[in-house]
Design an enzyme around this catalytic site. Structure first.
Site, PDB file in Angstrom:
ATOM      1  N   GLU A 103       2.873   6.219  32.385  1.00 45.71           N
ATOM      2  CA  GLU A 103       3.299   6.104  33.781  1.00 45.71           C
ATOM      3  C   GLU A 103       3.622   4.643  34.079  1.00 45.71           C
ATOM      4  O   GLU A 103       2.784   3.759  33.864  1.00 45.71           O
ATOM      5  CB  GLU A 103       2.196   6.599  34.716  1.00 45.71           C
ATOM      6  CG  GLU A 103       1.921   8.085  34.593  1.00 45.71           C
ATOM      7  CD  GLU A 103       0.726   8.535  35.422  1.00 45.71           C
ATOM      8  OE1 GLU A 103       0.758   9.669  35.925  1.00 45.71           O
ATOM      9  OE2 GLU A 103      -0.250   7.749  35.560  1.00 45.71           O
ATOM     10  N   SER A 139      -6.154   3.405  35.226  1.00 48.65           N
ATOM     11  CA  SER A 139      -5.854   4.819  35.435  1.00 48.65           C
ATOM     12  C   SER A 139      -6.054   5.251  36.875  1.00 48.65           C
ATOM     13  O   SER A 139      -5.567   6.308  37.276  1.00 48.65           O
ATOM     14  CB  SER A 139      -6.741   5.683  34.530  1.00 48.65           C
ATOM     15  OG  SER A 139      -8.106   5.470  34.827  1.00 48.65           O
ATOM     16  N   ASN A 177      -3.241  11.869  37.042  1.00 57.54           N
ATOM     17  CA  ASN A 177      -4.650  11.930  37.423  1.00 57.54           C
ATOM     18  C   ASN A 177      -4.850  12.439  38.845  1.00 57.54           C
ATOM     19  O   ASN A 177      -5.881  13.038  39.154  1.00 57.54           O
ATOM     20  CB  ASN A 177      -5.319  10.568  37.258  1.00 57.54           C
ATOM     21  CG  ASN A 177      -5.699  10.308  35.816  1.00 57.54           C
ATOM     22  OD1 ASN A 177      -5.710  11.213  34.992  1.00 57.54           O
ATOM     23  ND2 ASN A 177      -5.996   9.065  35.497  1.00 57.54           N
ATOM     24  N   HIS A 224       0.340   2.893  32.602  1.00 61.62           N
ATOM     25  CA  HIS A 224      -0.822   3.740  32.365  1.00 61.62           C
ATOM     26  C   HIS A 224      -0.575   4.630  31.152  1.00 61.62           C
ATOM     27  O   HIS A 224       0.125   5.636  31.235  1.00 61.62           O
ATOM     28  CB  HIS A 224      -1.130   4.596  33.598  1.00 61.62           C
ATOM     29  CG  HIS A 224      -2.276   5.532  33.391  1.00 61.62           C
ATOM     30  ND1 HIS A 224      -2.327   6.778  33.957  1.00 61.62           N
ATOM     31  CD2 HIS A 224      -3.416   5.399  32.652  1.00 61.62           C
ATOM     32  CE1 HIS A 224      -3.438   7.374  33.591  1.00 61.62           C
ATOM     33  NE2 HIS A 224      -4.115   6.559  32.785  1.00 61.62           N
TER      34      HIS A 224
END
Length: 280
Positions: free
Chosen positions: A150, A117, A188, A138
């Site tokens: 992702e 991540s 993120n 991800h």
């Protein structure tokens, strides 16, 4: 693509393996002990049974999905997989060691994917002799429920690996998005500093977690409040990801707030321990 490997069958890895068998893919899950592998298999079976009870899945489909899942302690059992997804501890060196080993074991055309991540996919890929076959995939927690994945292109990732990751994401019922290998990728990179700001507001505005969550849900249209979300993610997981982004970019908003660091040290990790911002 017919056969997928998943290395690491914790919460994320087991969720990814569940998605794979539900999509009709032969799936090999690798754990470090037989007991951990069996525990993950039982957890996947439990969640699929719940779907049957809710009318979301037929019993025959549940049984067929479970028949596609094998667990092992041997990386060699992943040798003939078309794509292998790594979901082990979020630490660079163990991931690099694993990818170097997978590089030796798997076929030359096998795509190797990491579910990291926050770590550099490029650095992970550099541990292999064929970085063009390494891609980031991800998934978000919990993987069976969250619709996004992702697909991360590292510096030397080839088009075939990106396309394979994207196609698999679609087959698993996800909405993939493509991005390049930057700290935090897309979600993120935006979400972690925002969540850190929310935690700092708890002390600065002297607001309760309940009122903060209500404010963001009713005032900003969030489906879940920031404290609820951090509890769901795991406070230790958020702190670890935040520290990784802070180390990479040195932006003050990326550093985990002291309140979260203290909670993590105290074992108040959210839903998985029964206590975090809330008691469960």
């Amino acid at each position: 693509m017919n056969k997928v490997g998943v290395v690491g069958l914790g919460a994320m890895g087991a969720g990814i393996a569940q998605l794979c068998v539900e999509a009709g893919l032969e799936t090999v899950g690798r754990e470090v002990t037989v007991e951990l592998g069996e525990r993950a298999r039982d957890r996947i079976g439990h969640f699929l049974t719940r779907k049957v009870e809710k009318g979301q899945l037929e019993q025959d489909a549940r049984d067929a999905a479970m028949a596609l899942l094998a667990t092992t302690t041997e990386l060699a059992d992943l040798a003939d997989c078309d794509l292998v997804i790594e979901a082990i501890v979020e630490s660079l060196e163990p991931k690099r060691e694993l990818f170097a080993e997978l590089d030796r074991i798997c076929r030359e055309d096998t795509v190797l994917a990491t579910n990291t991540s926050a770590l550099s996919v490029t650095e992970i890929a550099a541990a292999t002799s064929r970085p063009e076959r390494v891609v980031g995939m991800h998934f978000f927690n919990p993987a069976p429920l969250m619709p996004l994945v992702e697909i991360v292109r590292a510096e030397l990732t080839g088009d075939a690996a990106v396309d394979a990751g994207y196609t698999l994401g679609e087959r698993l019922g996800k909405q993939p998005i493509r991005c390049h290998d930057t700290p935090g990728f897309v979600v993120n990179r935006v979400l972690i500093p925002l969540m850190n700001d929310c935690v700092r507001v708890l002390d600065e505005a002297r607001v309760s977690p309940e009122d903060l969550d209500t404010g963001m849900k009713r005032g900003a249209g969030w489906p879940m409040g920031p404290c609820e979300l951090i509890d769901l993610i795991g406070i230790d997981v958020h702190v670890h990801a935040s520290e990784a982004l802070w180390q990479a970019l040195r932006e003050p908003r990326l550093a985990p707030p002291p309140r979260l660091v203290a909670m993590a040290k105290a074992g108040l990790l959210g839903r998985k321990t029964g206590r975090g911002f809330y008691t469960y």
